[in-house]
Design a protein around this motif. Structure first.
Motif, PDB file in Angstrom:
ATOM      1  N   ILE A   1      44.336  41.020  38.007  1.00 37.51           N
ATOM      2  CA  ILE A   1      43.230  40.365  38.727  1.00 37.51           C
ATOM      3  C   ILE A   1      41.999  41.272  38.747  1.00 37.51           C
ATOM      4  O   ILE A   1      40.885  40.854  38.414  1.00 37.51           O
TER       5      ILE A   1
ATOM      6  N   ARG B   1      47.305  26.963  38.883  1.00 33.76           N
ATOM      7  CA  ARG B   1      46.716  27.715  39.990  1.00 33.76           C
ATOM      8  C   ARG B   1      46.219  29.088  39.514  1.00 33.76           C
ATOM      9  O   ARG B   1      45.124  29.515  39.874  1.00 33.76           O
ATOM     10  N   LYS B   2      47.014  29.755  38.693  1.00 37.30           N
ATOM     11  CA  LYS B   2      46.581  31.067  38.184  1.00 37.30           C
ATOM     12  C   LYS B   2      45.361  30.912  37.265  1.00 37.30           C
ATOM     13  O   LYS B   2      44.452  31.738  37.283  1.00 37.30           O
TER      14      LYS B   2
ATOM     15  N   HIS C   1      42.339  30.504  39.286  1.00 36.96           N
ATOM     16  CA  HIS C   1      41.952  31.810  39.824  1.00 36.96           C
ATOM     17  C   HIS C   1      41.203  32.629  38.762  1.00 36.96           C
ATOM     18  O   HIS C   1      40.221  33.299  39.065  1.00 36.96           O
TER      19      HIS C   1
ATOM     20  N   GLU D   1      37.670  31.553  38.667  1.00 34.38           N
ATOM     21  CA  GLU D   1      36.925  32.102  39.798  1.00 34.38           C
ATOM     22  C   GLU D   1      36.596  33.580  39.577  1.00 34.38           C
ATOM     23  O   GLU D   1      35.470  34.027  39.807  1.00 34.38           O
TER      24      GLU D   1
END
Ligand SMILES: [Fe+2]
Length: 384
Positions: free
Chosen positions: A218, A299-300, A303, A306
């Motif tokens: 991340i 979902r990942k 992310h 984002e």
């Protein structure tokens, strides 16, 4: 349960290269084999000069093997091994990006293991003997080979890139000095930066991901999205270089544990067959493979969008996930990465063979969707 491999010790920061000589001394070295490429060995005042100054100050003698080529070949390893043995070296000191580090690892393996590197050792944890100490001075923000257990080499007879993954490969000391990365050409900065992004994205969505690797991936995706354009635009931007070096290190630790996926499995075939630069092959394939992977974990992927600066407010998870693919393509476009395999001179008639070999590549097994040969061919076609 998950296992977690960490680099032994990594020195990070501006001027970190100065510790090289002392660390070699602490490891008990008398004579180091420097493994690098001709460009770096001939660059006055460059990384090789900085390292040799440090070695001399610490009383370590050295000999230079500068025959490393991009997509390092088994022949490079054997030529380096000859220099290592003829000069009674007791430490391998790699200077460069992934090619130098992987060639150095290969020399260490060949010095301590009988038989052919590809036939006998391609695969995971195949090494049985301790390697000579390896010290890796890193000069690109990309492969992170200076901290990983991966050694990627090309079998020149079969034109296959293969991987030897073993904890024994991990350099005992690694050095990431962003000042050594300043001034690297824009094309190389772009390609290596996209390699680091690929490591982070593949590790994040990998079947082997865990909370520790997620945290690393991340942060790496965020740093790359915020700094790669600037590092490409102006190579002297030390802040962008430093952030990219941190990103590369984080992404390296992530994939060293979580594994990679089809981008690397397929890119290795482009490297083996066409000698296409690793980062460029990854960059071209990345959006196409992740478009295929998106349903494994929307979902990942949302992310990732984002983290890459996309506005996902009010979107469904699935719609936000699509924005990750667009963000990757936009980044590639901004830093002038070729947009298709056709532009790279790849031939459609090779897709079938490359797809077969990609599914056998060690990186394929952690891809979040375990597909069939037709799937890989379709991805090659969409990237064409
Ligand atoms: Fe890579």
């Amino acid at each position: 349960m998950y296992d977690f491999f960490m680099p032994n010790v990594n020195f990070f920061g501006r001027g970190a290269v100065k510790v090289t000589g002392d660390r070699c001394k602490i490891l008990g070295a008398k004579k180091a084999l420097i493994v690098t490429d001709r460009f770096l060995s001939q660059l006055a005042g460059g990384p090789v000069d900085k390292v040799t100054d440090s070695l001399t100050a610490s009383g370590i003698s050295y000999v230079i093997y500068d025959g490393v080529e991009p997509n390092p070949k088994d022949t490079n390893v054997l030529a380096g091994l000859k220099v290592y043995q003829e000069n009674d070296c007791d430490l391998i000191l790699t200077i460069g990006g992934g090619s130098a580090h992987d060639c150095g690892k290969g020399i260490g393996i060949a010095a301590t293991h009988e038989g052919d590197l590809y036939e006998n050792y391609a695969g995971i944890e195949t090494l049985t003997n301790q390697l000579p100490p390896i010290v890796a001075v890193n000069t690109t923000a990309g492969t992170a080979s200076e901290v990983t257990r991966h050694c990627v080499l090309t079998n020149t007879k079969k034109k296959i890139k293969f991987v030897i993954v073993s904890w024994r490969n991990t350099p005992l000391v690694s050095i990431n000095d962003p000042e050594l990365m300043v001034g690297k050409p824009a094309g190389l900065t772009a390609a290596t930066g996209m390699d680091a992004l690929t490591h982070a994205v593949e590790a994040y969505v990998s079947l082997g991901a865990n909370p520790v690797t997620d945290a690393q991936a991340i942060q790496a995706i965020k740093l790359i999205s915020e700094n790669l354009r600037q590092a490409v635009a102006y190579g002297g931007n030390i802040e962008a270089r430093e952030n990219m070096a941190n990103a590369s290190l984080l992404a390296g630790m992530a994939f060293n544990n979580a594994g990679l996926g089809y981008v690397h499995a397929m890119a290795h075939q482009l490297g083996g067959l066409y000698d296409i630069a690793h980062g460029v092959a990854n960059a071209v394939l990345l959006p196409h493979v992740e478009k295929y992977n998106i349903i494994s974990n929307p979902r990942k992927f949302a992310h990732i969008a984002e983290l890459m600066g996309e506005n996902i407010d009010g979107l469904s998870i699935r719609a936000a996930a699509d924005k990750a693919i667009a963000a990757i393509q936009k980044l590639s476009e901004d830093i002038n990465i070729p947009s298709s395999l056709r532009d790279l001179g790849v031939k459609e008639e090779d897709f079938e063979l490359m797809a077969k070999l990609a599914l056998e590549d060690g990186n394929a097994f952690s891809n979040p969707i375990q597909g069939k040969m037709e799937d890989i061919i379709t991805i090659f076609q969409s990237a064409y």
